[in-house]
Design an enzyme around this catalytic site. Structure first.
Site, PDB file in Angstrom:
ATOM      1  N   ASP A  37       0.827  -1.210   0.000  1.00 49.63           N
ATOM      2  CA  ASP A  37       0.000   0.000   0.000  1.00 49.63           C
ATOM      3  C   ASP A  37       0.862   1.260   0.000  1.00 49.63           C
ATOM      4  O   ASP A  37       1.983   1.260   0.513  1.00 49.63           O
ATOM      5  CB  ASP A  37      -0.916  -0.026   1.241  1.00 49.63           C
ATOM      6  CG  ASP A  37      -2.041   0.980   1.132  1.00 49.63           C
ATOM      7  OD1 ASP A  37      -2.381   1.390   0.006  1.00 49.63           O
ATOM      8  OD2 ASP A  37      -2.591   1.363   2.191  1.00 49.63           O
ATOM      9  N   ASN A  85     -11.072  -2.364  -5.021  1.00 49.75           N
ATOM     10  CA  ASN A  85     -10.307  -1.505  -5.937  1.00 49.75           C
ATOM     11  C   ASN A  85     -11.007  -1.310  -7.289  1.00 49.75           C
ATOM     12  O   ASN A  85     -10.688  -0.377  -8.026  1.00 49.75           O
ATOM     13  CB  ASN A  85      -8.887  -2.040  -6.154  1.00 49.75           C
ATOM     14  CG  ASN A  85      -7.991  -1.917  -4.940  1.00 49.75           C
ATOM     15  OD1 ASN A  85      -7.048  -2.702  -4.747  1.00 49.75           O
ATOM     16  ND2 ASN A  85      -8.234  -0.931  -4.077  1.00 49.75           N
TER      17      ASN A  85
HETATM   18  C1  IPE Z   1      -5.388  -2.611   0.068  1.00 47.33           C
HETATM   19  O1  IPE Z   1      -5.063  -1.296  -0.159  1.00 47.33           O
HETATM   20  C2  IPE Z   1      -5.489  -3.362  -1.223  1.00 47.33           C
HETATM   21  C3  IPE Z   1      -4.232  -3.640  -1.896  1.00 47.33           C
HETATM   22  C4  IPE Z   1      -3.052  -3.362  -1.441  1.00 47.33           C
HETATM   23  C5  IPE Z   1      -4.356  -4.299  -3.162  1.00 47.33           C
HETATM   24  P1  IPE Z   1      -6.179  -0.166  -0.348  1.00 47.33           P
HETATM   25  O2  IPE Z   1      -5.474   1.101  -0.541  1.00 47.33           O
HETATM   26  O3  IPE Z   1      -7.143  -0.583  -1.384  1.00 47.33           O
HETATM   27  O4  IPE Z   1      -6.937  -0.214   1.056  1.00 47.33           O
HETATM   28  P2  IPE Z   1      -7.576   0.966   1.915  1.00 47.33           P
HETATM   29  O5  IPE Z   1      -8.508   1.704   1.028  1.00 47.33           O
HETATM   30  O6  IPE Z   1      -6.452   1.802   2.405  1.00 47.33           O
HETATM   31  O7  IPE Z   1      -8.253   0.265   3.051  1.00 47.33           O
HETATM   32  C1  IPE Z   2      -1.574   0.249  -3.368  1.00 48.05           C
HETATM   33  O1  IPE Z   2      -1.382   1.611  -3.395  1.00 48.05           O
HETATM   34  C2  IPE Z   2      -1.887  -0.336  -4.723  1.00 48.05           C
HETATM   35  C3  IPE Z   2      -3.281  -0.788  -4.872  1.00 48.05           C
HETATM   36  C4  IPE Z   2      -4.198  -0.774  -3.940  1.00 48.05           C
HETATM   37  C5  IPE Z   2      -3.676  -1.266  -6.177  1.00 48.05           C
HETATM   38  P1  IPE Z   2      -2.586   2.634  -3.398  1.00 48.05           P
HETATM   39  O2  IPE Z   2      -3.002   2.897  -4.789  1.00 48.05           O
HETATM   40  O3  IPE Z   2      -3.677   2.172  -2.495  1.00 48.05           O
HETATM   41  O4  IPE Z   2      -1.889   3.923  -2.789  1.00 48.05           O
HETATM   42  P2  IPE Z   2      -2.459   4.902  -1.680  1.00 48.05           P
HETATM   43  O5  IPE Z   2      -2.900   4.073  -0.526  1.00 48.05           O
HETATM   44  O6  IPE Z   2      -3.587   5.649  -2.308  1.00 48.05           O
HETATM   45  O7  IPE Z   2      -1.300   5.772  -1.327  1.00 48.05           O
HETATM   46 MG    MG Z   3      -4.054   2.426  -0.539  1.00 47.14          MG
END
Ligand code: IPE
Ligand code: IPE
Ligand code: MG
Length: 259
Positions: A37, A85
């Site tokens: 993340d 997502n």
């Molecule tokens: C969790 O991250 C999902 C993945 C790393 C694929 P998200 O960014 O989607 O989760 P939240 O929104 O912070 O809970």
């Molecule tokens: C994790 O990074 C990747 C996926 C969830 C696909 P994020 O896209 O959630 O990045 P942040 O949390 O918005 O920084």
């Molecule tokens: Mg995220």
């Protein structure tokens, strides 16, 4: 069993050269799972498009896969795309899918050469067809890998995993093939996407968020948690090795008391 299969090394016979990094091979986590993340925030801090964060994040994936293989981790599961997502802007989803496709194409020969087997968990049929095709081809190309299994969680959600299991068990029950008493924790595990994997020993989450975000809800019952503030694109070999070492000092009691 065909003799060809017998000759192959089993996952368990994988030598663990952890010593080089002061890691005890006997106390390595068998299964490491990572909630990757912070890609978006990494990009935002640099006034870049979120997609640039995902691109840089795929470098961290490479590093973690190589390091896991090097130290002797048998199972590495990466949470790459959640069921939630799908609610992101279409442009970001499209970019993530393209990136996944490119990653699989550029990495599959290295995976095969390093005896790594690729698997995927989640709603694979929801992925764009071209990604499904690349994914299945990569799974097939690497199917003989015995040193490490890399599991990509794609369109994966812990709740969907549990609902899917409940539906399958319910169908068997209706057919009279399963009594209520036959439903045990082991049986439940055997109907999840992760049926062929041991439960994660270590769950790492980057970017400092203190939550599970619908990842492997059943499977992480006794996983050791490690949450780092590092954003995924900044996650490197040094930090990963540090976490593996730190894991080795954990006292895993599983609800019991010592002696
Ligand atoms: C969790 O991250 C999902 C993945 C790393 C694929 P998200 O960014 O989607 O989760 P939240 O929104 O912070 O809970
Ligand atoms: C994790 O990074 C990747 C996926 C969830 C696909 P994020 O896209 O959630 O990045 P942040 O949390 O918005 O920084
Ligand atoms: Mg995220």
């Amino acid at each position: 069993m065909p003799s060809k299969r017998k000759r192959k090394k089993s996952l368990n016979s994988n030598p663990a050269p952890g010593n080089k990094y002061d890691i005890d091979p006997a106390r390595l986590p068998v299964h490491v799972a990572i909630i990757m993340d912070g890609n978006g925030r990494w990009a935002k801090k640099r006034l870049l498009n979120r997609v640039m964060g995902h691109e840089k994040g795929s470098e961290s994936v490479r590093i973690v896969v190589r390091t896991s293989r090097e130290v002797g981790i048998q199972h590495l599961t990466l949470f790459a795309f959640s069921t939630e997502n799908w609610e992101r802007p279409r442009t970001e989803i499209t970019a993530l899918m393209k990136l996944l496709n490119r990653f699989l194409k550029t990495e599959r020969n290295e995976m095969r050469d390093n005896d790594i087997r690729l698997q995927a968990i989640g709603q694979i049929d929801r992925l764009p067809e071209y990604v499904q095709k690349t994914l299945l081809k990569t799974i097939d190309l690497t199917k003989d890998g015995r040193a490490m299994q890399l599991n990509l969680a794609l369109s994966y959600g812990g709740r969907t995993d549990i609902v899917r299991m409940a539906r399958m068990i319910s169908r068997e029950s209706i057919k009279g093939q399963l009594t209520p008493e036959a439903i045990t924790p082991d049986l439940v595990s055997s109907y999840l996407y992760t049926k062929d994997l041991p439960d994660p020993d270590l769950l790492i989450r980057t970017s400092g968020e203190m939550r599970i975000s619908n990842f492997m809800l059943w499977q992480i019952a006794y996983s050791e948690l490690y949450i780092t503030d590092t954003l995924w694109p900044d996650f490197d070999k040094k930090e990963y090795l540090h976490i593996l070492k730190q894991y080795q000092s954990r006292d895993r009691r599983f609800g019991k008391i010592k002696d």
